[in-house]
Design an enzyme around this catalytic site. Structure first.
Site, PDB file in Angstrom:
ATOM      1  N   TYR A 129      -8.853   1.690  10.526  1.00 19.01           N
ATOM      2  CA  TYR A 129      -8.426   1.495   9.135  1.00 19.01           C
ATOM      3  C   TYR A 129      -9.041   2.571   8.247  1.00 19.01           C
ATOM      4  CZ  TYR A 129      -8.183  -0.473   4.440  1.00 19.01           C
ATOM      5  OH  TYR A 129      -7.978  -0.644   3.094  1.00 19.01           O
TER       6      TYR A 129
ATOM      7  N   SER B  96      -8.560   3.965  -0.095  1.00 17.67           N
ATOM      8  CA  SER B  96      -9.690   3.042  -0.024  1.00 17.67           C
ATOM      9  C   SER B  96     -10.978   3.840  -0.026  1.00 17.67           C
ATOM     10  CB  SER B  96      -9.631   2.193   1.256  1.00 17.67           C
ATOM     11  OG  SER B  96     -10.825   1.452   1.434  1.00 17.67           O
TER      12      SER B  96
ATOM     13  N   LYS C 149      -7.027   5.547   5.914  1.00 17.64           N
ATOM     14  CA  LYS C 149      -7.203   5.742   4.483  1.00 17.64           C
ATOM     15  C   LYS C 149      -7.736   7.144   4.183  1.00 17.64           C
ATOM     16  CE  LYS C 149      -5.547   1.860   3.088  1.00 17.64           C
ATOM     17  NZ  LYS C 149      -4.307   1.821   2.282  1.00 17.64           N
TER      18      LYS C 149
ATOM     19  N   ASP D  71      10.983  -2.891   4.141  1.00 19.97           N
ATOM     20  CA  ASP D  71      10.026  -2.639   5.214  1.00 19.97           C
ATOM     21  C   ASP D  71       9.621  -1.173   5.083  1.00 19.97           C
ATOM     22  OD1 ASP D  71       8.647  -2.029   7.528  1.00 19.97           O
ATOM     23  OD2 ASP D  71      10.155  -2.828   8.901  1.00 19.97           O
TER      24      ASP D  71
END
Length: 250
Positions: A152, A139, A156, A58
């Site tokens: 999100y 990303s 990134k 994890d």
């Protein structure tokens, strides 16, 4: 781009990008630590490789990440490359409609996990081989954000900034780079849009913004990660490579 005798840790290794990254490093001769929270899928990926060990991790848990590094050192006595690949998008929706716990989970999964990987891998790299390489999977959304995935995108962007800052902090002993993929028809689609594959209309809309005319393939990303970790890239650090088919220039 041989990595014979090297040990590579890949997080999120059971996913589309992760399994492809494991494959290219294994083909280059490395022993791959296939790390994922999905134990059975990690074992499947590892079984398909010539030299690999599956580890359940994890990546949001400091103890689990520390144990990943410790088990790597126990297995091979060295840690040469860390690929912080694990990460998830949130369902596409306006920022004001995002629950606070979703935002907290994004920060934990996409930023905290990279911090933890670096925190525990760096001492092992310095102690076992006198250096190493970290490659973070960010990303293109961190550079060219789209509506609906604002948080999100922000996580990134944080990974990109972390990469560049850490590269300066660790040079010349450890190189730190990142790849910035464009959208790919992997689990990203399921997690961001709630569908297994892009509908034709949505796919056409996405591809219209990519000069190369298609989404990224896992192999595209894996090849870029391997290059940044390899000897031919030995003078590259702080590089955040856009693996985006030209979306960043469109």
């Amino acid at each position: 781009m041989t990595l014979e005798g090297r040990t590579v840790v890949v997080t999120g290794a059971a996913g589309g990008f992760g399994s492809a990254i494991c494959q290219v490093f294994a083909e280059a001769g490395a022993h791959v630590m296939v790390s994922d929270i999905d134990t059975e899928r990690a074992r499947e990926v590892a079984r398909a490789l010539p030299s690999a060990t599956a580890v359940t991790t994890d990546v949001t848990d400091p103890d689990a990440v520390r144990e990943l590094v410790e088990s790597t050192m126990d297995a091979t006595g060295r840690l040469d490359v860390l690929v912080n690949n694990a990460g998830l998008p949130h369902l596409s929706r306006k920022l004001i409609d995002l629950p606070v716990d979703v935002v907290d989970a994004q920060l934990t999964m996409n930023v905290r996990s990279v911090f933890l990987g670096c925190k525990y891998a760096v001492p092992a790299m310095l102690g076992s081989a006198g250096g190493g390489v970290i490659v973070n999977v960010a990303s293109i959304a961190g550079r060219r954000p789209r509506p609906g995935l604002v948080i999100y995108n922000a996580t990134k962007a944080a990974v990109i900034n972390l990469t560049r800052g850490l590269a300066g902090e660790l040079a010349p002993d450890i190189r730190v780079n990142a790849v910035n993929p464009v959208v790919s028809e992997t689990g990203f689609i399921k997690n961001s849009l709630g569908v297994d594959t892009l509908p034709d209309k949505a796919r056409a809309h996405v591809v219209a913004g990519i000069p190369m005319g298609r989404p990224a393939l896992p192999q595209d990303v894996a090849n870029a990660v391997l290059y940044l970790a390899s000897e031919p890239a030995s003078f590259l650090t702080g590089v955040c490579l856009d693996v985006d088919g030209g979306r960043s220039i469109a």
